[in-house]
Design an enzyme around this catalytic site. Structure first.
Site, PDB file in Angstrom:
ATOM      1  N   PRO A  15       0.777  -1.234  -0.163  1.00 10.94           N
ATOM      2  CA  PRO A  15       0.204  -0.036   0.003  1.00 10.94           C
ATOM      3  C   PRO A  15       0.806   1.354   0.041  1.00 10.94           C
ATOM      4  CG  PRO A  15       0.006  -1.205   2.213  1.00 10.94           C
ATOM      5  CD  PRO A  15       0.640  -2.119   1.110  1.00 10.94           C
ATOM      6  N   CYS A  17      -0.055   5.445  -0.124  1.00 19.11           N
ATOM      7  CA  CYS A  17      -0.936   6.429  -0.275  1.00 19.11           C
ATOM      8  C   CYS A  17      -0.628   7.373  -1.401  1.00 19.11           C
ATOM      9  CB  CYS A  17      -0.908   7.350   1.133  1.00 19.11           C
ATOM     10  SG  CYS A  17      -1.933   6.596   2.241  1.00 19.11           S
ATOM     11  N   ALA A  55      -3.690   2.728   1.889  1.00 25.26           N
ATOM     12  CA  ALA A  55      -4.377   2.774   3.233  1.00 25.26           C
ATOM     13  C   ALA A  55      -5.751   3.594   2.729  1.00 25.26           C
ATOM     14  CB  ALA A  55      -3.534   3.665   4.304  1.00 25.26           C
ATOM     15  N   TYR A  79      -0.154   4.054  13.334  1.00 17.89           N
ATOM     16  CA  TYR A  79      -1.732   4.566  13.099  1.00 17.89           C
ATOM     17  C   TYR A  79      -2.289   3.809  14.148  1.00 17.89           C
ATOM     18  CZ  TYR A  79       0.276   6.559   8.966  1.00 17.89           C
ATOM     19  OH  TYR A  79       0.969   7.556   8.005  1.00 17.89           O
ATOM     20  N   ARG A 136      -0.563  -5.953   8.458  1.00 21.77           N
ATOM     21  CA  ARG A 136       0.819  -5.329   8.473  1.00 21.77           C
ATOM     22  C   ARG A 136       1.100  -4.899   9.763  1.00 21.77           C
ATOM     23  NH1 ARG A 136       3.600  -1.129   4.373  1.00 21.77           N
ATOM     24  NH2 ARG A 136       4.230  -2.835   3.497  1.00 21.77           N
ATOM     25  N   LEU A 143      13.120  -1.477   0.983  1.00 20.89           N
ATOM     26  CA  LEU A 143      14.312  -1.519  -0.110  1.00 20.89           C
ATOM     27  C   LEU A 143      14.536  -2.701  -0.734  1.00 20.89           C
ATOM     28  CD1 LEU A 143      16.524   1.031   2.333  1.00 20.89           C
ATOM     29  CD2 LEU A 143      15.391   1.432  -0.007  1.00 20.89           C
ATOM     30  N   GLY A 157       7.787  -1.459  -3.181  1.00 21.22           N
ATOM     31  CA  GLY A 157       7.094  -0.356  -3.479  1.00 21.22           C
ATOM     32  C   GLY A 157       7.639   0.557  -4.141  1.00 21.22           C
ATOM     33  N   ARG A 158       8.647   1.556  -3.720  1.00 24.42           N
ATOM     34  CA  ARG A 158       9.024   2.647  -4.554  1.00 24.42           C
ATOM     35  C   ARG A 158       9.862   2.226  -5.755  1.00 24.42           C
ATOM     36  NH1 ARG A 158      12.296   4.831   0.500  1.00 24.42           N
ATOM     37  NH2 ARG A 158      12.059   2.735   1.042  1.00 24.42           N
TER      38      ARG A 158
HETATM   39  C1  FNR Z   1       4.197   4.325   1.644  1.00 26.36           C
HETATM   40  N1  FNR Z   1       3.991   3.265   2.692  1.00 26.36           N
HETATM   41  C2  FNR Z   1       2.712   3.030   3.036  1.00 26.36           C
HETATM   42  N2  FNR Z   1       2.745   1.982   4.008  1.00 26.36           N
HETATM   43  C3  FNR Z   1       1.302   1.581   4.257  1.00 26.36           C
HETATM   44  O1  FNR Z   1       1.341   0.611   5.176  1.00 26.36           O
HETATM   45  N3  FNR Z   1       0.287   2.297   3.943  1.00 26.36           N
HETATM   46  C4  FNR Z   1       0.526   3.279   3.299  1.00 26.36           C
HETATM   47  O2  FNR Z   1      -0.525   3.793   2.705  1.00 26.36           O
HETATM   48  C5  FNR Z   1       1.533   3.667   2.771  1.00 26.36           C
HETATM   49  N4  FNR Z   1       2.064   4.750   1.937  1.00 26.36           N
HETATM   50  C6  FNR Z   1       2.995   5.073   1.459  1.00 26.36           C
HETATM   51  C7  FNR Z   1       3.119   5.982   0.348  1.00 26.36           C
HETATM   52  C8  FNR Z   1       4.271   6.182  -0.356  1.00 26.36           C
HETATM   53  C9  FNR Z   1       4.424   7.396  -1.487  1.00 26.36           C
HETATM   54  C10 FNR Z   1       5.530   5.391   0.152  1.00 26.36           C
HETATM   55  C11 FNR Z   1       6.824   5.587  -0.510  1.00 26.36           C
HETATM   56  C12 FNR Z   1       5.513   4.600   0.985  1.00 26.36           C
HETATM   57  C13 FNR Z   1       5.245   2.390   2.947  1.00 26.36           C
HETATM   58  C14 FNR Z   1       5.084   1.494   1.902  1.00 26.36           C
HETATM   59  O3  FNR Z   1       4.289   0.535   1.780  1.00 26.36           O
HETATM   60  C15 FNR Z   1       6.622   0.585   1.817  1.00 26.36           C
HETATM   61  O4  FNR Z   1       6.677  -0.247   3.099  1.00 26.36           O
HETATM   62  C16 FNR Z   1       7.901   1.412   2.163  1.00 26.36           C
HETATM   63  O5  FNR Z   1       7.713   2.245   1.187  1.00 26.36           O
HETATM   64  C17 FNR Z   1       9.143   0.593   2.053  1.00 26.36           C
HETATM   65  O6  FNR Z   1       9.437  -0.031   0.854  1.00 26.36           O
HETATM   66  P1  FNR Z   1      10.287   0.303  -0.547  1.00 26.36           P
HETATM   67  O7  FNR Z   1       9.603   1.516  -0.941  1.00 26.36           O
HETATM   68  O8  FNR Z   1      11.486   0.456   0.110  1.00 26.36           O
HETATM   69  O9  FNR Z   1      10.360  -0.975  -1.375  1.00 26.36           O
END
Ligand code: FNR
Length: 360
Positions: free
Chosen positions: A23, A25, A62, A186, A234, A307, A329-330
């Site tokens: 997820p 946002c 989320a 949260y 989560r 990561l 994610g990213r």
């Molecule tokens: C997130 N992350 C996040 N986690 C979650 O539990 N609910 C959410 O809505 C969000 N929103 C969110 C928005 C954005 C723009 C980012 C970059 C991250 C955290 C995400 O799910 C993830 O756990 C982290 O980004 C780490 O993974 P990566 O990006 O290193 O692969």
């Protein structure tokens, strides 16, 4: 075949591969009016592109169970039928691409009512569509955040009911996986940790009391979510408080087994977000050891996140038995077709839309 592209079955649902989107946002819904909290064209193209790119499971960002449960006024929500209708367009497209549509249901608790991150992410008041936040205790997240109102027991029961209503609506909207947001400080995570939960009633104090709200939500959701569909949770495996009073990796291992007994099928293992100003040792796959402990010590299926950016790195996590799936994610923001590229690199296959057949 690579481990990453082996299908994975939870209950009666088979997910075509183990490259999943966590997820994230988008803070891009209307903050007021009839379309408040409803996904729009931005969300459709965002999730649609990652589905066309071969992602096995997409967990939609989320999504708040109530207006007060949003992180920002621009968050998605699933508390009314207009929102359900708008989500249907996304879930049916994802299914057309062989991607399983999931949604993360959450309540932001004391971290609610903040600006979009690219505008600073600070708490906002009524002049910017904000509202007063609620929490287990009247303890703010940091100096910048206002003091939240402590939920009454009646208020807690109302939130549990909001999760139930949101679950029914998620099913109606076409989702096949629900993830409960128990991480990142949260509401559910706030109850778990003694750092944020200072209650003296049956919802605070001992480990049993602090985990009560989360288990009540899980039980109530499991009751209305179909038996044949998976429920994910989560968690932030640690507050990273290092010796100070907080939620720890040992708590996570213990709690994971209890969640499983209550009908949770897989734990999505993240960390942090509940304590401001802590030092987190960021690095490739830095949260994987926490997923490995859940999987191998508690014996509960786990997904690793954080990561994970390279196909070989992801493949090794699964091959080493550290997780059952990876969430990217990213890197998926940078490359919507990460799954297809990973399949090619690892000598496997993933979904390719008919329209793109000449690109294979
Ligand atoms: C997130 N992350 C996040 N986690 C979650 O539990 N609910 C959410 O809505 C969000 N929103 C969110 C928005 C954005 C723009 C980012 C970059 C991250 C955290 C995400 O799910 C993830 O756990 C982290 O980004 C780490 O993974 P990566 O990006 O290193 O692969």
């Amino acid at each position: 075949m690579s481990a990453l592209f082996e299908p994975y079955t939870l209950r009666s649902l088979t997910i075509p591969n183990r490259v999943w989107m966590p997820p994230m946002c988008q803070y891009s819904a209307a903050p007021e009016g009839p379309l408040t909290g409803a996904p729009n064209d931005w969300h459709f193209q965002h999730y649609g592109a990652r589905a066309a790119g071969g992602t096995g499971l997409i967990i939609v960002e989320a999504t708040a169970v109530s207006p007060e449960g949003r992180i920002s006024p621009q968050d998605l929500g699933i508390w009314n039928d207009t929102q359900v209708e708008a989500f249907r367009r996304i879930t049916s497209f994802l299914k057309s691409q062989n991607t399983v549509p999931g949604v993360q249901l959450g309540h932001a608790g004391r971290k609610a009512s903040t600006d979009q991150p690219w505008k600073g992410g600070s708490p906002v008041g009524p002049d910017a569509y904000g509202w007063d936040a609620v929490a287990p205790s009247a303890v703010p997240f940091d100096e910048q955040h206002p003091v939240p109102a402590a939920l009454s027991v009646e208020g807690i029961k109302e939130v549990v009911q909001q999760f139930v209503d949101a679950t029914r609506r998620s099913l109606d909207a076409g989702f096949q996986v629900i993830e409960l947001h128990g991480a990142h400080g949260y509401l559910i995570g706030e109850f778990l940790s003694p750092h944020s939960n200072k209650r003296t009633d049956e919802y605070g104090g001992s480990y049993e009391n602090r985990t009560r709200f989360a288990l009540e939500v899980v039980d109530a959701v499991r009751e209305v979510w179909p038996e044949e569909l998976p429920l994910l949770f989560r968690i932030s495996a640690t507050d990273w408080l290092d010796g100070e009073e907080g939620w720890t990796a040992d708590d996570t291992v213990r709690f994971a087994a209890e969640l499983k007994d209550h009908g949770v099928d897989l734990i999505d293992v993240s960390t942090g977000g509940n304590a401001a100003g802590v030092r987190i040792p960021l690095g490739p796959g830095y949260q994987v050891p926490f997923a490995a402990r859940v999987r191998n010590e508690a014996g509960v299926p786990a997904a690793a996140v954080g990561l994970i950016t390279e196909p070989e790195q992801a493949e090794k996590i699964l091959a080493n038995g550290e997780a059952d799936a990876v969430l990217v994610g990213r890197e998926l923001l940078r490359d919507p077709s990460f799954a297809r590229h990973a399949a090619r690199e690892l000598g496997s296959e993933s979904h390719v839309p008919d329209q793109y057949h000449r690109s294979v």
